[in-house]
Motif scaffolding. Structure first.
Motif, short mmCIF file in Angstrom:
data_model
loop_
_atom_site.label_atom_id
_atom_site.label_comp_id
_atom_site.label_asym_id
_atom_site.label_seq_id
_atom_site.Cartn_x
_atom_site.Cartn_y
_atom_site.Cartn_z
N VAL A 118 48.29 7.60 27.67
CA VAL A 118 49.62 7.69 28.28
C VAL A 118 50.14 6.30 28.61
CG1 VAL A 118 50.85 8.45 30.36
CG2 VAL A 118 49.33 10.03 29.17
N PHE A 119 49.30 5.47 29.18
CA PHE A 119 49.70 4.10 29.53
C PHE A 119 50.13 3.34 28.27
CE2 PHE A 119 48.62 -0.39 30.22
CZ PHE A 119 49.45 -0.66 31.29
N GLU A 120 49.37 3.48 27.17
CA GLU A 120 49.72 2.78 25.94
C GLU A 120 51.07 3.27 25.40
OE1 GLU A 120 46.32 3.47 23.43
OE2 GLU A 120 45.17 1.84 24.34
N LYS A 121 51.31 4.59 25.46
CA LYS A 121 52.59 5.13 24.97
C LYS A 121 53.75 4.65 25.84
CE LYS A 121 50.84 8.99 22.44
NZ LYS A 121 51.07 10.32 21.95
N VAL A 122 53.57 4.62 27.15
CA VAL A 122 54.61 4.13 28.06
C VAL A 122 54.91 2.67 27.75
CG1 VAL A 122 55.11 3.56 30.46
CG2 VAL A 122 54.20 5.81 29.88
N GLU A 123 53.88 1.88 27.53
CA GLU A 123 54.07 0.47 27.19
C GLU A 123 54.85 0.34 25.89
OE1 GLU A 123 53.12 -2.69 28.47
OE2 GLU A 123 52.91 -1.52 30.30
N CYS A 124 54.54 1.17 24.89
CA CYS A 124 55.22 1.12 23.60
C CYS A 124 56.70 1.47 23.77
CB CYS A 124 54.55 2.07 22.62
SG CYS A 124 55.26 2.04 20.97
N VAL A 125 56.99 2.53 24.51
CA VAL A 125 58.38 2.94 24.76
C VAL A 125 59.12 1.86 25.54
CG1 VAL A 125 59.81 4.61 26.02
CG2 VAL A 125 57.91 5.41 24.61
N PHE A 126 58.47 1.25 26.51
CA PHE A 126 59.08 0.20 27.30
C PHE A 126 59.44 -0.99 26.42
CE2 PHE A 126 58.64 -3.63 29.97
CZ PHE A 126 59.67 -3.38 30.87
N ARG A 127 58.52 -1.39 25.53
CA ARG A 127 58.80 -2.50 24.63
C ARG A 127 59.98 -2.17 23.71
NH1 ARG A 127 53.93 -2.45 22.05
NH2 ARG A 127 52.51 -2.20 23.78
N GLU A 128 60.00 -0.95 23.19
CA GLU A 128 61.08 -0.53 22.31
C GLU A 128 62.42 -0.53 23.05
OE1 GLU A 128 62.20 3.48 19.89
OE2 GLU A 128 60.10 2.86 19.87
N ALA A 129 62.44 -0.04 24.28
CA ALA A 129 63.67 -0.02 25.08
C ALA A 129 64.13 -1.43 25.37
CB ALA A 129 63.43 0.74 26.37
N THR A 131 63.64 -4.07 23.51
CA THR A 131 64.20 -4.60 22.27
C THR A 131 65.60 -4.04 22.04
OG1 THR A 131 61.97 -4.72 21.33
CG2 THR A 131 63.80 -4.81 19.78
N ASN A 132 65.77 -2.74 22.24
CA ASN A 132 67.09 -2.12 22.07
C ASN A 132 68.10 -2.69 23.06
OD1 ASN A 132 66.22 -0.53 19.95
ND2 ASN A 132 65.83 1.27 21.22
N MET A 133 67.67 -2.94 24.28
CA MET A 133 68.55 -3.51 25.30
C MET A 133 69.02 -4.90 24.88
SD MET A 133 70.04 -2.96 28.14
CE MET A 133 69.20 -1.79 29.14
N LYS A 134 68.14 -5.71 24.31
CA LYS A 134 68.52 -7.05 23.84
C LYS A 134 69.56 -6.94 22.73
CE LYS A 134 64.28 -9.56 24.94
NZ LYS A 134 63.11 -10.26 24.39
N LYS A 135 69.35 -5.99 21.80
CA LYS A 135 70.31 -5.79 20.70
C LYS A 135 71.68 -5.39 21.25
CE LYS A 135 66.95 -4.44 17.18
NZ LYS A 135 66.42 -3.34 16.36
#
Length: 154
Positions: A118-129, A131-135
């Motif tokens: 769960v922690f790894e998936k949350v980290e992955c989603v956080f990183r993706e969000a 990146t999207n926020m920067k775009k």
């Protein structure tokens, strides 16, 4: 016993009880020193001796005297006995270790594994969000610049 001859037949001297293992302090409070025998019966045999008795060249006294090989043998026997006791304790604990505790241990391991996933998936989603926020921010800045450019042209 002499501090230079070690004329003992092989047994350690006794002082208010037998010295077991490697001695560290004499009954008189003096430290123990390592010496080498220069006697004919025990040439070059190492022994432990009370530093007070060595400095005063006392012979046949009741200060600590013990052959190194005997002291080390005592230590090995003592440690072997301790190891057997610990092995017995482990065996007894394995017998007492019932199914409930085993299931709890398996559950805890499973829980830790799930929490890690769960922690790894949350980290992955956080990183993706992130990146999207920067775009999005870049697009907003570019859009603002385009609007400002059109306003200046008009």
């Amino acid at each position: 016993m002499s501090n230079i001859s070690g004329a003992s037949s092989g047994s350690s001297s006794t002082w208010r009880g037998r010295v077991v293992g490697v001695p560290t302090v004499c009954w008189c409070g003096a430290q123990i020193v390592g010496k080498i025998s220069k006697s004919d019966p025990n040439p070059y045999r190492r022994y432990f001796r009370c530093a007070y008795a060595v400095s005063n060249k006392l012979m046949d006294d009741n200060h600590v005297f013990k052959w190194v090989d005997e002291a080390l043998l005592n230590e090995v026997e003592r440690l072997s006995s301790e190891a057997k006791t610990l092995e017995q304790m482990v065996k007894e604990n394995e017998i007492v270790f019932d199914g409930v505790e085993y299931e709890k241990m398996v559950f805890d391991k499973g829980l830790m594994k799930v929490e890690k996933e769960v922690f790894e998936k949350v980290e992955c989603v956080f990183r993706e969000a992130k990146t999207n926020m920067k775009k999005m921010m870049i697009l907003v800045i570019i859009g603002c610049m385009i609007i400002v450019g059109f306003v200046k042209l008009i």
